[in-house]
Write a protein that holds these residues in place. Structure first.
Motif, PDB file in Angstrom:
ATOM      1  N   LEU A  20       0.930  -1.151  -0.165  1.00  0.00           N
ATOM      2  CA  LEU A  20      -0.115   0.113   0.069  1.00  0.00           C
ATOM      3  C   LEU A  20       0.756   1.199   0.035  1.00  0.00           C
ATOM      4  CD1 LEU A  20      -2.567  -0.978   2.610  1.00  0.00           C
ATOM      5  CD2 LEU A  20      -2.492  -1.679   0.179  1.00  0.00           C
ATOM      6  N   SER A  21       0.586   2.322  -0.631  1.00  0.00           N
ATOM      7  CA  SER A  21       0.973   3.635  -0.575  1.00  0.00           C
ATOM      8  C   SER A  21       0.175   4.647  -0.069  1.00  0.00           C
ATOM      9  CB  SER A  21       1.442   3.959  -2.092  1.00  0.00           C
ATOM     10  OG  SER A  21       2.475   3.079  -2.326  1.00  0.00           O
ATOM     11  N   CYS A  22       0.765   5.620   0.625  1.00  0.00           N
ATOM     12  CA  CYS A  22      -0.128   6.918   0.861  1.00  0.00           C
ATOM     13  C   CYS A  22       0.642   8.094   0.381  1.00  0.00           C
ATOM     14  CB  CYS A  22      -0.354   6.747   2.309  1.00  0.00           C
ATOM     15  SG  CYS A  22      -1.072   8.124   3.063  1.00  0.00           S
ATOM     16  N   ALA A  23       0.325   8.799  -0.540  1.00  0.00           N
ATOM     17  CA  ALA A  23       0.887  10.137  -0.872  1.00  0.00           C
ATOM     18  C   ALA A  23       0.251  11.063  -0.069  1.00  0.00           C
ATOM     19  CB  ALA A  23       0.620  10.356  -2.376  1.00  0.00           C
ATOM     20  N   ALA A  24       1.387  11.860   0.913  1.00  0.00           N
ATOM     21  CA  ALA A  24       1.068  12.867   1.753  1.00  0.00           C
ATOM     22  C   ALA A  24       1.371  14.402   0.866  1.00  0.00           C
ATOM     23  CB  ALA A  24       1.879  12.763   2.775  1.00  0.00           C
ATOM     24  N   SER A  25       0.704  15.350   0.928  1.00  0.00           N
ATOM     25  CA  SER A  25       0.881  16.509   0.368  1.00  0.00           C
ATOM     26  C   SER A  25       0.427  17.639   1.318  1.00  0.00           C
ATOM     27  CB  SER A  25       0.332  16.771  -0.889  1.00  0.00           C
ATOM     28  OG  SER A  25      -1.182  16.626  -0.685  1.00  0.00           O
ATOM     29  N   THR A  31       8.319  16.547  11.307  1.00  0.00           N
ATOM     30  CA  THR A  31       7.821  16.323  12.690  1.00  0.00           C
ATOM     31  C   THR A  31       6.529  15.387  13.018  1.00  0.00           C
ATOM     32  OG1 THR A  31       6.254  18.323  12.932  1.00  0.00           O
ATOM     33  CG2 THR A  31       8.680  18.599  13.507  1.00  0.00           C
ATOM     34  N   TYR A  32       6.172  15.042  11.832  1.00  0.00           N
ATOM     35  CA  TYR A  32       4.773  14.016  11.703  1.00  0.00           C
ATOM     36  C   TYR A  32       5.129  12.846  12.046  1.00  0.00           C
ATOM     37  CZ  TYR A  32       1.724  17.631   9.672  1.00  0.00           C
ATOM     38  OH  TYR A  32       0.833  18.782   9.694  1.00  0.00           O
ATOM     39  N   VAL A  33       4.018  12.072  12.911  1.00  0.00           N
ATOM     40  CA  VAL A  33       3.913  10.590  13.050  1.00  0.00           C
ATOM     41  C   VAL A  33       2.782  10.146  11.989  1.00  0.00           C
ATOM     42  CG1 VAL A  33       3.202   8.954  14.522  1.00  0.00           C
ATOM     43  CG2 VAL A  33       4.545  10.859  15.341  1.00  0.00           C
ATOM     44  N   MET A  34       3.097   9.080  11.343  1.00  0.00           N
ATOM     45  CA  MET A  34       2.175   8.529  10.396  1.00  0.00           C
ATOM     46  C   MET A  34       1.935   7.227  10.704  1.00  0.00           C
ATOM     47  SD  MET A  34       2.235  11.210   8.098  1.00  0.00           S
ATOM     48  CE  MET A  34       1.633  10.598   6.665  1.00  0.00           C
ATOM     49  N   ALA A  35       0.826   6.812  10.262  1.00  0.00           N
ATOM     50  CA  ALA A  35       0.130   5.434  10.841  1.00  0.00           C
ATOM     51  C   ALA A  35      -0.651   4.627   9.716  1.00  0.00           C
ATOM     52  CB  ALA A  35      -0.473   5.556  12.043  1.00  0.00           C
ATOM     53  N   TRP A  36      -0.848   3.428   9.774  1.00  0.00           N
ATOM     54  CA  TRP A  36      -1.820   2.727   9.155  1.00  0.00           C
ATOM     55  C   TRP A  36      -2.822   1.845  10.196  1.00  0.00           C
ATOM     56  CZ3 TRP A  36      -2.631   2.773   4.134  1.00  0.00           C
ATOM     57  CH2 TRP A  36      -1.214   3.105   3.147  1.00  0.00           C
ATOM     58  N   PHE A  37      -4.040   2.312   9.824  1.00  0.00           N
ATOM     59  CA  PHE A  37      -5.138   1.685  10.503  1.00  0.00           C
ATOM     60  C   PHE A  37      -5.944   0.763   9.487  1.00  0.00           C
ATOM     61  CE2 PHE A  37      -5.126   3.752  14.662  1.00  0.00           C
ATOM     62  CZ  PHE A  37      -4.158   4.754  14.632  1.00  0.00           C
ATOM     63  N   ARG A  38      -6.789  -0.185   9.997  1.00  0.00           N
ATOM     64  CA  ARG A  38      -7.618  -0.859   9.304  1.00  0.00           C
ATOM     65  C   ARG A  38      -9.036  -1.081  10.042  1.00  0.00           C
ATOM     66  NH1 ARG A  38      -4.578  -6.953   9.245  1.00  0.00           N
ATOM     67  NH2 ARG A  38      -5.100  -7.269  11.676  1.00  0.00           N
ATOM     68  N   GLN A  39     -10.108  -1.284   9.211  1.00  0.00           N
ATOM     69  CA  GLN A  39     -11.441  -1.486   9.737  1.00  0.00           C
ATOM     70  C   GLN A  39     -12.150  -2.783   8.900  1.00  0.00           C
ATOM     71  OE1 GLN A  39     -13.805   1.947  10.128  1.00  0.00           O
ATOM     72  NE2 GLN A  39     -15.093   0.868  11.552  1.00  0.00           N
ATOM     73  N   PRO A  88      -6.545 -14.391   5.601  1.00  0.00           N
ATOM     74  CA  PRO A  88      -7.918 -13.712   5.535  1.00  0.00           C
ATOM     75  C   PRO A  88      -8.467 -12.569   6.490  1.00  0.00           C
ATOM     76  CG  PRO A  88      -8.067 -16.233   5.235  1.00  0.00           C
ATOM     77  CD  PRO A  88      -6.697 -15.772   5.545  1.00  0.00           C
ATOM     78  N   GLU A  89      -7.872 -13.016   7.583  1.00  0.00           N
ATOM     79  CA  GLU A  89      -8.277 -12.212   8.654  1.00  0.00           C
ATOM     80  C   GLU A  89      -7.659 -10.682   8.713  1.00  0.00           C
ATOM     81  OE1 GLU A  89      -7.199 -15.127   9.087  1.00  0.00           O
ATOM     82  OE2 GLU A  89      -5.512 -15.184  10.865  1.00  0.00           O
ATOM     83  N   ASP A  90      -6.798 -10.353   7.570  1.00  0.00           N
ATOM     84  CA  ASP A  90      -6.345  -9.085   7.167  1.00  0.00           C
ATOM     85  C   ASP A  90      -7.233  -8.219   6.384  1.00  0.00           C
ATOM     86  OD1 ASP A  90      -3.152 -10.605   7.008  1.00  0.00           O
ATOM     87  OD2 ASP A  90      -3.741  -9.530   8.680  1.00  0.00           O
ATOM     88  N   THR A  91      -8.242  -9.087   5.829  1.00  0.00           N
ATOM     89  CA  THR A  91      -9.091  -8.294   5.101  1.00  0.00           C
ATOM     90  C   THR A  91      -9.875  -6.968   5.623  1.00  0.00           C
ATOM     91  OG1 THR A  91      -9.761 -10.281   3.842  1.00  0.00           O
ATOM     92  CG2 THR A  91     -11.516  -8.500   3.849  1.00  0.00           C
ATOM     93  N   ALA A  92      -9.848  -5.918   5.030  1.00  0.00           N
ATOM     94  CA  ALA A  92     -10.253  -4.811   5.999  1.00  0.00           C
ATOM     95  C   ALA A  92     -10.062  -3.656   4.662  1.00  0.00           C
ATOM     96  CB  ALA A  92      -9.481  -4.346   7.106  1.00  0.00           C
ATOM     97  N   VAL A  93     -10.658  -2.526   5.076  1.00  0.00           N
ATOM     98  CA  VAL A  93     -10.160  -1.177   4.641  1.00  0.00           C
ATOM     99  C   VAL A  93      -9.004  -0.734   5.409  1.00  0.00           C
ATOM    100  CG1 VAL A  93     -10.862   1.308   3.939  1.00  0.00           C
ATOM    101  CG2 VAL A  93     -12.730  -0.679   3.838  1.00  0.00           C
ATOM    102  N   TYR A  94      -7.847  -0.402   4.709  1.00  0.00           N
ATOM    103  CA  TYR A  94      -6.722   0.282   5.044  1.00  0.00           C
ATOM    104  C   TYR A  94      -6.680   1.675   5.095  1.00  0.00           C
ATOM    105  CZ  TYR A  94      -4.983  -4.479   6.152  1.00  0.00           C
ATOM    106  OH  TYR A  94      -4.861  -5.766   6.803  1.00  0.00           O
ATOM    107  N   SER A  95      -6.625   2.521   5.979  1.00  0.00           N
ATOM    108  CA  SER A  95      -6.306   3.757   6.026  1.00  0.00           C
ATOM    109  C   SER A  95      -4.845   4.529   6.517  1.00  0.00           C
ATOM    110  CB  SER A  95      -7.476   4.670   6.710  1.00  0.00           C
ATOM    111  OG  SER A  95      -8.628   4.307   6.061  1.00  0.00           O
ATOM    112  N   CYS A  96      -4.236   5.332   5.788  1.00  0.00           N
ATOM    113  CA  CYS A  96      -3.269   6.130   6.475  1.00  0.00           C
ATOM    114  C   CYS A  96      -3.858   7.248   7.214  1.00  0.00           C
ATOM    115  CB  CYS A  96      -2.290   6.633   5.478  1.00  0.00           C
ATOM    116  SG  CYS A  96      -2.891   7.762   4.240  1.00  0.00           S
ATOM    117  N   ALA A  97      -2.877   7.752   8.379  1.00  0.00           N
ATOM    118  CA  ALA A  97      -3.325   8.767   9.140  1.00  0.00           C
ATOM    119  C   ALA A  97      -2.094   9.441   9.530  1.00  0.00           C
ATOM    120  CB  ALA A  97      -4.260   8.450  10.365  1.00  0.00           C
ATOM    121  N   ALA A  98      -2.327  10.663   9.958  1.00  0.00           N
ATOM    122  CA  ALA A  98      -1.078  11.495  10.114  1.00  0.00           C
ATOM    123  C   ALA A  98      -1.443  12.445  11.412  1.00  0.00           C
ATOM    124  CB  ALA A  98      -0.811  12.524   9.221  1.00  0.00           C
ATOM    125  N   ARG A  99      -0.520  12.810  12.431  1.00  0.00           N
ATOM    126  CA  ARG A  99      -0.617  13.738  13.451  1.00  0.00           C
ATOM    127  C   ARG A  99       0.616  14.606  13.217  1.00  0.00           C
ATOM    128  NH1 ARG A  99      -1.462  12.759  18.698  1.00  0.00           N
ATOM    129  NH2 ARG A  99      -0.230  14.138  19.305  1.00  0.00           N
TER     130      ARG A  99
END
Length: 125
Positions: A20-25, A31-39, A88-99
């Motif tokens: 997965l890729s997450c392009a940030a702009s 100084t940021y912290v980036m993360a991946w979450f899934r649901q 199979p249990e990794d199936t989810a919507v994956y989202s990147c996040a930033a603080r």
């Protein structure tokens, strides 16, 4: 305004890999912290991995440790999640996040200010 755009999701068989890729702009992310979450359907959003943009330090959920790798390309302002040995249990919507500040131990979705739209990952058995 920070913008995060994910790509790279899809359908894969168990044991396979995806990146997965997450392009940030919109900001300087030093100084940021980036993360991946899934649901997954019917479940709460859960933490997957974090990375310090400046140092590259990482932290993983136990469920993905040893299989997933979070990384960033400092020059391309892009965050990655390499996912190997998918289950199979990794199936989810994956989202990147930033603080915008702090360390890598912010594990709650409420700790993050900016989110991408999400990308679907489906692992078939």
């Amino acid at each position: 305004q920070v913008q995060l755009v994910e790509s790279g999701g899809g359908l894969v068989q168990a044991g396979g890999s995806l990146r997965l890729s997450c392009a940030a702009s919109g900001r300087t992310f030093s100084t940021y912290v980036m993360a991946w979450f899934r649901q997954a359907p019917g479940k709460e959003r859960e933490f997957v991995a974090t990375i310090s943009w400046r140092s590259g330090a990482t932290y993983y959920a136990d469920s993905v440790k040893g299989r997933f790798t979070i990384s960033r390309d400092y020059n391309k302002n892009t965050l990655y999640l390499q996912m190997n040995s998918l289950k199979p249990e990794d199936t989810a919507v994956y989202s990147c996040a930033a603080r915008s500040f702090g360390g890598i131990y912010y594990l709650s979705p409420s700790d993050y200010d900016y989110w991408g739209q999400g990308t679907q990952v489906t692992v078939s058995s």
